[in-house]
Design an enzyme around this catalytic site. Structure first.
Site, PDB file in Angstrom:
ATOM      1  N   SER A  16      42.034  37.814  48.428  1.00 37.73           N
ATOM      2  CA  SER A  16      43.439  38.071  48.749  1.00 37.73           C
ATOM      3  C   SER A  16      43.575  38.237  50.261  1.00 37.73           C
ATOM      4  O   SER A  16      43.228  37.335  51.007  1.00 37.73           O
ATOM      5  CB  SER A  16      43.934  39.310  47.984  1.00 37.73           C
ATOM      6  OG  SER A  16      45.295  39.553  48.232  1.00 37.73           O
ATOM      7  N   HIS A  71      45.242  34.818  46.513  1.00 35.12           N
ATOM      8  CA  HIS A  71      46.614  35.286  46.328  1.00 35.12           C
ATOM      9  C   HIS A  71      47.482  34.746  47.459  1.00 35.12           C
ATOM     10  O   HIS A  71      47.294  35.109  48.620  1.00 35.12           O
ATOM     11  CB  HIS A  71      46.664  36.814  46.331  1.00 35.12           C
ATOM     12  CG  HIS A  71      45.893  37.439  45.215  1.00 35.12           C
ATOM     13  ND1 HIS A  71      45.507  38.758  45.222  1.00 35.12           N
ATOM     14  CD2 HIS A  71      45.435  36.935  44.044  1.00 35.12           C
ATOM     15  CE1 HIS A  71      44.850  39.033  44.116  1.00 35.12           C
ATOM     16  NE2 HIS A  71      44.785  37.938  43.387  1.00 35.12           N
ATOM     17  N   ASP A 118      42.460  43.140  41.410  1.00 33.31           N
ATOM     18  CA  ASP A 118      42.129  41.880  40.771  1.00 33.31           C
ATOM     19  C   ASP A 118      40.664  41.525  40.995  1.00 33.31           C
ATOM     20  O   ASP A 118      40.120  41.726  42.083  1.00 33.31           O
ATOM     21  CB  ASP A 118      43.037  40.780  41.340  1.00 33.31           C
ATOM     22  CG  ASP A 118      43.005  39.508  40.516  1.00 33.31           C
ATOM     23  OD1 ASP A 118      42.566  39.565  39.350  1.00 33.31           O
ATOM     24  OD2 ASP A 118      43.451  38.467  41.040  1.00 33.31           O
TER      25      ASP A 118
END
Length: 342
Positions: A164, A191, A283
């Site tokens: 991310s 992401h 995540d």
């Protein structure tokens, strides 16, 4: 208290950002600037903890302002870029220069509403404030060598990567270190909003030895190729093929690395090497656990080299890892595992 400087030429955006920032108990708008020249003065005056920086501004735009700031060797204030969707190349340039992350502006072209954007902004401000302020050296490395004896193996390894905030630069370092004859396939969740993942894939493909593409429905994993999940779509592996969907967000994100890793582990079992790089949020932890449970091998980036340690920490908390290593060592570790297991 996290003190934020808002830099934007739009009075509407300044008002929206300030209103939402100031209602948070731990965040405060310390100042507002209308362009880059004004921002440089306000940064010196207020010493903010985090800066939001619009890309398109008169007199001195966000990219030019970022370059000036990043040329200062002692500059450590995290910067969140704010961009319209048609500024994809400039966003990638900003991330290359060292911006912490970016946020898309609301427009007719995107479905994300103001409330969702400002929620994302608040989360990124908090993550930026807690991030590793030291600049990580992220550059193209000399590719590692492929020493795998059986280079024509049919059941080749699958490397599943989740990341991310800080991910674009971490991916650049990882992917540019892989050789053209890399003996595995790779699937990546970064992401990022819709549209930007294609630009990211093209940027990484232009500087890497392996092929890098934005994934499409029905794609198959191949040796020497990396597929990046498209923004706003979950990527799952069904019958060893890519399946895209827009199921509800998980952990507040779509694409979600957990979905990708869980289904990849179920499809390819012990052929999977899981890798979680820098990133905010939780995540990746459950996905890596599934990879471990299916006999795969799991590597996470260490705290010192991570811009944000949220995702690697989630894996660590799940005890779903085999090794914790600096970013610069991860390509070598992947090759070592392949040489050992395949």
């Amino acid at each position: 208290m996290i003190n934020v400087l808002i830099v934007d030429d739009s009075a509407f955006m300044r008002q929206i950002f300030k209103k939402n920032i100031d209602r948070e108990p731990d965040i405060n708008t310390i100042g507002i600037a209308r362009n880059g020249k004004d921002a440089l003065k306000k940064i010196a005056r207020y010493s903010p903890d985090v800066i939001t920086l619009d890309i398109e501004m008169p007199e001195m735009d966000g990219l030019e302002t970022l370059k000036v700031l990043m040329d200062r060797k002692d500059f450590e204030i995290p910067i969140i870029m704010v961009s319209a969707l048609d500024n994809k190349a400039n966003v990638m340039d900003a991330l290359d220069l060292g911006a912490f992350d970016f946020l898309p502006k609301p427009s007719k072209k995107i479905s994300m509403d103001i409330e969702e954007i400002t929620e994302d902004l608040i989360n990124k401000i908090r993550a930026a404030h807690q991030s590793n302020k030291c600049r990580v050296d992220s550059k193209k490395r000399t590719p590692v060598q492929n020493k795998v004896k059986n280079k024509n193996i049919e059941k080749f390894p699958i490397v599943a990567v989740g990341t991310s905030s800080g991910g674009p630069n971490a991916l650049k370092e990882l992917l540019t270190a892989l050789p053209a004859d890399f003996p595995g396939g790779m699937i990546i969740v970064q992401h990022m909003p819709e549209g930007f993942t294609k630009t990211l894939a093209e940027r990484l493909d232009s500087i890497s030895e392996i092929d890098i593409l934005e994934a499409q429905e029905g794609d198959q994993l191949e040796k020497g190729k990396a597929l990046i999940a498209p923004g706003n779509y979950h990527l799952e592996i069904k019958n060893q093929k890519v399946r895209l969907n827009q199921k509800d967000k998980r952990w507040g994100v779509r694409p979600c690395a957990d979905y990708m890793m869980e289904t990849t582990a179920q499809s390819f079992t012990n052929r999977v090497i899981g890798v979680v790089l820098t990133g905010m949020g939780h995540d990746g932890g459950l996905g890596m656990k599934e990879i471990k449970n299916n006999g795969g091998y799991c590597i996470i980036q260490d705290k010192e080299s991570s811009l944000v340690y949220g995702m690697p920490k989630s894996v660590k908390d799940q005890n779903a890892y085999d090794e914790i290593v600096p970013l610069s060592d991860i390509p070598h570790k992947i090759m070592e595992v392949i040489e050992r297991k395949f």
